[in-house]
Write a protein that holds these residues in place. Structure first.
Motif, PDB file in Angstrom:
ATOM      1  N   GLY A  70       0.948  -1.263  -0.051  1.00 28.33           N
ATOM      2  CA  GLY A  70      -0.093   0.230   0.201  1.00 28.33           C
ATOM      3  C   GLY A  70       0.803   1.399  -0.038  1.00 28.33           C
ATOM      4  N   PHE A  71       0.407   2.406   0.806  1.00 29.97           N
ATOM      5  CA  PHE A  71       1.484   3.467   0.812  1.00 29.97           C
ATOM      6  C   PHE A  71       2.683   3.161   1.575  1.00 29.97           C
ATOM      7  CE2 PHE A  71       2.295   7.176   3.427  1.00 29.97           C
ATOM      8  CZ  PHE A  71       2.898   8.113   2.338  1.00 29.97           C
ATOM      9  N   LEU A  72       2.816   2.611   2.528  1.00 31.17           N
ATOM     10  CA  LEU A  72       4.060   2.209   3.274  1.00 31.17           C
ATOM     11  C   LEU A  72       4.883   1.074   2.697  1.00 31.17           C
ATOM     12  CD1 LEU A  72       3.341   2.649   7.167  1.00 31.17           C
ATOM     13  CD2 LEU A  72       4.704   4.081   5.687  1.00 31.17           C
ATOM     14  N   PRO A  73       5.970   0.982   2.539  1.00 25.88           N
ATOM     15  CA  PRO A  73       6.733  -0.031   1.864  1.00 25.88           C
ATOM     16  C   PRO A  73       6.452  -1.341   2.530  1.00 25.88           C
ATOM     17  CG  PRO A  73       8.182   1.521   3.120  1.00 25.88           C
ATOM     18  CD  PRO A  73       7.014   2.016   3.160  1.00 25.88           C
ATOM     19  N   PRO A  74       6.623  -2.294   1.877  1.00 26.27           N
ATOM     20  CA  PRO A  74       6.321  -3.768   2.423  1.00 26.27           C
ATOM     21  C   PRO A  74       7.606  -4.382   3.258  1.00 26.27           C
ATOM     22  CG  PRO A  74       6.707  -4.273   0.217  1.00 26.27           C
ATOM     23  CD  PRO A  74       6.702  -2.729   0.356  1.00 26.27           C
ATOM     24  N   VAL A  75       7.920  -3.769   4.370  1.00 34.38           N
ATOM     25  CA  VAL A  75       9.005  -3.978   5.142  1.00 34.38           C
ATOM     26  C   VAL A  75       8.751  -5.575   5.588  1.00 34.38           C
ATOM     27  CG1 VAL A  75      10.440  -3.257   6.818  1.00 34.38           C
ATOM     28  CG2 VAL A  75       9.604  -1.805   5.484  1.00 34.38           C
ATOM     29  N   PRO A  76       9.554  -6.493   5.398  1.00 35.68           N
ATOM     30  CA  PRO A  76       9.564  -7.800   5.779  1.00 35.68           C
ATOM     31  C   PRO A  76       9.842  -8.154   7.407  1.00 35.68           C
ATOM     32  CG  PRO A  76      11.344  -7.912   4.383  1.00 35.68           C
ATOM     33  CD  PRO A  76      10.536  -6.634   4.562  1.00 35.68           C
ATOM     34  N   LEU A  77       9.549  -7.279   8.053  1.00 31.82           N
ATOM     35  CA  LEU A  77      10.161  -7.171   9.662  1.00 31.82           C
ATOM     36  C   LEU A  77       8.814  -7.297  10.594  1.00 31.82           C
ATOM     37  CD1 LEU A  77      13.315  -5.030   9.333  1.00 31.82           C
ATOM     38  CD2 LEU A  77      13.158  -7.610   9.527  1.00 31.82           C
ATOM     39  N   PRO A  78       8.726  -8.013  11.630  1.00 31.35           N
ATOM     40  CA  PRO A  78       7.480  -8.098  12.460  1.00 31.35           C
ATOM     41  C   PRO A  78       7.205  -6.990  13.350  1.00 31.35           C
ATOM     42  CG  PRO A  78       9.057  -9.719  13.008  1.00 31.35           C
ATOM     43  CD  PRO A  78       9.891  -8.877  11.959  1.00 31.35           C
ATOM     44  N   ARG A  79       8.242  -6.350  13.479  1.00 33.12           N
ATOM     45  CA  ARG A  79       8.090  -5.349  14.810  1.00 33.12           C
ATOM     46  C   ARG A  79       8.167  -3.739  14.322  1.00 33.12           C
ATOM     47  NH1 ARG A  79      11.201  -6.679  20.385  1.00 33.12           N
ATOM     48  NH2 ARG A  79      12.965  -6.932  18.981  1.00 33.12           N
ATOM     49  N   ARG A  80       7.192  -2.981  14.505  1.00 41.31           N
ATOM     50  CA  ARG A  80       7.353  -1.877  14.127  1.00 41.31           C
ATOM     51  C   ARG A  80       6.947  -0.875  15.149  1.00 41.31           C
ATOM     52  NH1 ARG A  80       2.504   0.361   9.913  1.00 41.31           N
ATOM     53  NH2 ARG A  80       2.607   2.651  10.434  1.00 41.31           N
ATOM     54  N   MET A  81       7.799   0.250  15.188  1.00 42.05           N
ATOM     55  CA  MET A  81       7.452   1.411  16.246  1.00 42.05           C
ATOM     56  C   MET A  81       7.625   2.877  15.754  1.00 42.05           C
ATOM     57  SD  MET A  81       7.330  -0.543  19.253  1.00 42.05           S
ATOM     58  CE  MET A  81       7.738   0.518  20.570  1.00 42.05           C
ATOM     59  N   TRP A  82       6.985   3.638  16.260  1.00 41.07           N
ATOM     60  CA  TRP A  82       7.371   4.939  16.201  1.00 41.07           C
ATOM     61  C   TRP A  82       8.391   5.595  16.806  1.00 41.07           C
ATOM     62  CZ3 TRP A  82       2.196   8.136  15.301  1.00 41.07           C
ATOM     63  CH2 TRP A  82       2.747   9.255  14.739  1.00 41.07           C
ATOM     64  N   ALA A  83       9.509   6.101  16.142  1.00 46.46           N
ATOM     65  CA  ALA A  83      10.846   6.429  16.720  1.00 46.46           C
ATOM     66  C   ALA A  83      10.983   7.815  16.852  1.00 46.46           C
ATOM     67  CB  ALA A  83      11.955   5.828  15.665  1.00 46.46           C
ATOM     68  N   GLY A  84      10.240   8.668  16.226  1.00 50.12           N
ATOM     69  CA  GLY A  84      10.386  10.136  16.648  1.00 50.12           C
ATOM     70  C   GLY A  84       9.547  10.815  15.581  1.00 50.12           C
ATOM     71  N   SER A  85       9.684  12.234  15.610  1.00 52.52           N
ATOM     72  CA  SER A  85       8.992  12.967  14.579  1.00 52.52           C
ATOM     73  C   SER A  85       9.622  14.309  14.844  1.00 52.52           C
ATOM     74  CB  SER A  85       7.597  13.316  14.859  1.00 52.52           C
ATOM     75  OG  SER A  85       6.789  11.998  14.355  1.00 52.52           O
ATOM     76  N   GLN A  86       9.571  15.294  13.863  1.00 50.66           N
ATOM     77  CA  GLN A  86      10.030  16.644  13.807  1.00 50.66           C
ATOM     78  C   GLN A  86       8.900  17.627  13.227  1.00 50.66           C
ATOM     79  OE1 GLN A  86      12.221  14.380  11.535  1.00 50.66           O
ATOM     80  NE2 GLN A  86      12.384  13.391  13.500  1.00 50.66           N
ATOM     81  N   PHE A  87       8.542  18.771  13.957  1.00 52.11           N
ATOM     82  CA  PHE A  87       7.322  19.416  13.319  1.00 52.11           C
ATOM     83  C   PHE A  87       7.822  20.692  13.107  1.00 52.11           C
ATOM     84  CE2 PHE A  87       6.223  16.019  16.009  1.00 52.11           C
ATOM     85  CZ  PHE A  87       5.074  15.298  15.396  1.00 52.11           C
ATOM     86  N   THR A  88       7.160  21.700  12.031  1.00 49.50           N
ATOM     87  CA  THR A  88       7.422  22.922  12.037  1.00 49.50           C
ATOM     88  C   THR A  88       5.845  23.420  12.062  1.00 49.50           C
ATOM     89  OG1 THR A  88       9.291  22.909  10.946  1.00 49.50           O
ATOM     90  CG2 THR A  88       8.187  24.909  10.875  1.00 49.50           C
ATOM     91  N   PHE A  89       5.366  24.453  12.877  1.00 55.17           N
ATOM     92  CA  PHE A  89       3.974  24.926  13.015  1.00 55.17           C
ATOM     93  C   PHE A  89       3.940  26.360  12.221  1.00 55.17           C
ATOM     94  CE2 PHE A  89       4.953  21.937  16.576  1.00 55.17           C
ATOM     95  CZ  PHE A  89       3.702  21.184  16.512  1.00 55.17           C
ATOM     96  N   HIS A  90       3.528  26.247  11.073  1.00 59.50           N
ATOM     97  CA  HIS A  90       3.633  27.757  10.278  1.00 59.50           C
ATOM     98  C   HIS A  90       2.321  28.437  10.734  1.00 59.50           C
ATOM     99  CE1 HIS A  90       6.700  25.580   7.736  1.00 59.50           C
ATOM    100  NE2 HIS A  90       5.754  24.547   7.663  1.00 59.50           N
ATOM    101  N   LYS A  91       0.967  27.877  10.989  1.00 62.25           N
ATOM    102  CA  LYS A  91       0.107  28.591  11.411  1.00 62.25           C
ATOM    103  C   LYS A  91      -0.876  27.721  12.171  1.00 62.25           C
ATOM    104  CE  LYS A  91      -0.860  29.771   6.913  1.00 62.25           C
ATOM    105  NZ  LYS A  91      -1.469  30.425   5.913  1.00 62.25           N
ATOM    106  N   PRO A  92      -1.813  28.170  12.806  1.00 65.84           N
ATOM    107  CA  PRO A  92      -2.484  27.045  13.658  1.00 65.84           C
ATOM    108  C   PRO A  92      -3.609  26.815  12.973  1.00 65.84           C
ATOM    109  CG  PRO A  92      -2.989  29.614  14.276  1.00 65.84           C
ATOM    110  CD  PRO A  92      -1.872  29.668  13.265  1.00 65.84           C
ATOM    111  N   LEU A  93      -4.042  25.400  13.161  1.00 66.12           N
ATOM    112  CA  LEU A  93      -5.017  24.645  12.931  1.00 66.12           C
ATOM    113  C   LEU A  93      -6.176  24.806  13.857  1.00 66.12           C
ATOM    114  CD1 LEU A  93      -3.520  21.512  11.669  1.00 66.12           C
ATOM    115  CD2 LEU A  93      -4.343  23.038  10.208  1.00 66.12           C
TER     116      LEU A  93
END
Length: 284
Positions: A70-93
């Motif tokens: 689908g959208f994410l690549p078909p990584v053939p490894l069973p454990r998936r974790m959110w490692a981190g993120s970086q954000f820039t807030f240009h204007k409020p939602l």
């Protein structure tokens, strides 16, 4: 299969920032549960209440995520974790905004780590308000895929969290808190609610507290201390899993410049589990 072929793949999703998810997360974080008025700004990271992954039940894999591909690549490894993120807030939602999120696979990297093969996928999300060409929020999302746990795996050495902080709040991550956050973000990943799966299949000692929830709690701590502050940027990195078998703390410390804040989470033993930096706007 060459996973690098997924770089550049994109998808677009539209949503409306409605009031009920805002009120529900507020209640989950032990804040007042009144539904906000149209025009109320979304607190930092609360955009994760929208653009939810609406995969059909028949498309869900054994871990509770959508099946590979689908959208994410078909990584053939069973454990998936959110490692981190970086954000820039240009204007409020704001509540009532019609929004569009364009997501693009920014990078795919394979490495060999201490416990075997690792695959890192970086996804770029750009959110715009309807009728506007300018980006309101830029987010880079880092995902790590790992091999299954092995009996001889040696856990990494923990890092001590800072010994003192200006702000601190204790959280007790029981099953209900994890369920409510999973439900609000439509997150089917079984590591957050299926104790038999997470301990017997993935080899962890307890249910895993959502990394995004901890990151949101870090910014909620800043929001509690500085309720009128406007975020300019934020980044976090997960250092060590947090499990529901013990409490944890979210902590913060302002830097001398008055606009930068060090934020971190630590477990019940004082080990660092997440580190983050927030920057607010001043005099704009």
């Amino acid at each position: 299969m060459k996973l690098e072929k997924w770089i550049g793949r994109s998808e677009e999703v539209s949503d409306i920032a409605t009031a009920t998810p805002y009120a529900a997360l507020s209640a989950t974080f032990d804040r007042p549960a009144e539904r906000p008025e149209i025009g109320t700004p979304l607190p930092g990271l609360w955009h994760w209440l929208y653009f939810l992954p609406l995969h059909r039940q028949s498309d869900i894999g054994p871990d509770g995520h959508a099946r590979l591909g689908g959208f994410l690549p078909p990584v053939p490894l069973p454990r998936r974790m959110w490692a981190g993120s970086q954000f820039t807030f240009h204007k409020p939602l704001r509540i009532g905004d019609a929004m569009t999120r364009t997501s693009t696979i920014h990078d795919v990297t394979e490495k060999n780590g201490r416990t075997g093969r690792l695959v890192f996928v970086k996804v770029l999300h750009e959110i715009r308000r309807e009728g506007e060409s300018d980006i309101a929020l830029t987010e880079y999302h880092d995902i790590v895929y790992r091999q299954a746990a092995q009996p001889d795996d040696v856990p990494p050495s923990p890092m001590a969290a800072p010994a003192s902080s200006s702000w601190e709040r204790k959280w007790v991550p029981d099953d209900v808190l994890l369920f409510r956050y999973s439900a609000l973000t439509f997150n089917g990943h079984r590591i957050h609610y299926d104790r038999k799966y997470v301990t017997e299949v993935e080899g962890y000692p307890g249910l895993i507290v959502h990394g995004p929830m901890i990151a949101t709690l870090l910014l909620d701590l800043l929001r509690h201390e500085l309720p009128d502050a406007e975020l300019a940027s934020f980044e976090f990195r997960a250092v060590r899993p947090v499990f529901d078998i013990n409490h944890f703390f979210v902590c913060g410390e302002p830097e001398p410049d008055g606009k930068t804040f060090r934020l971190w989470a630590k477990d019940h033993e004082g080990w660092l589990t997440m580190q983050a930096t927030a920057v607010i706007r001043q005099g704009e």
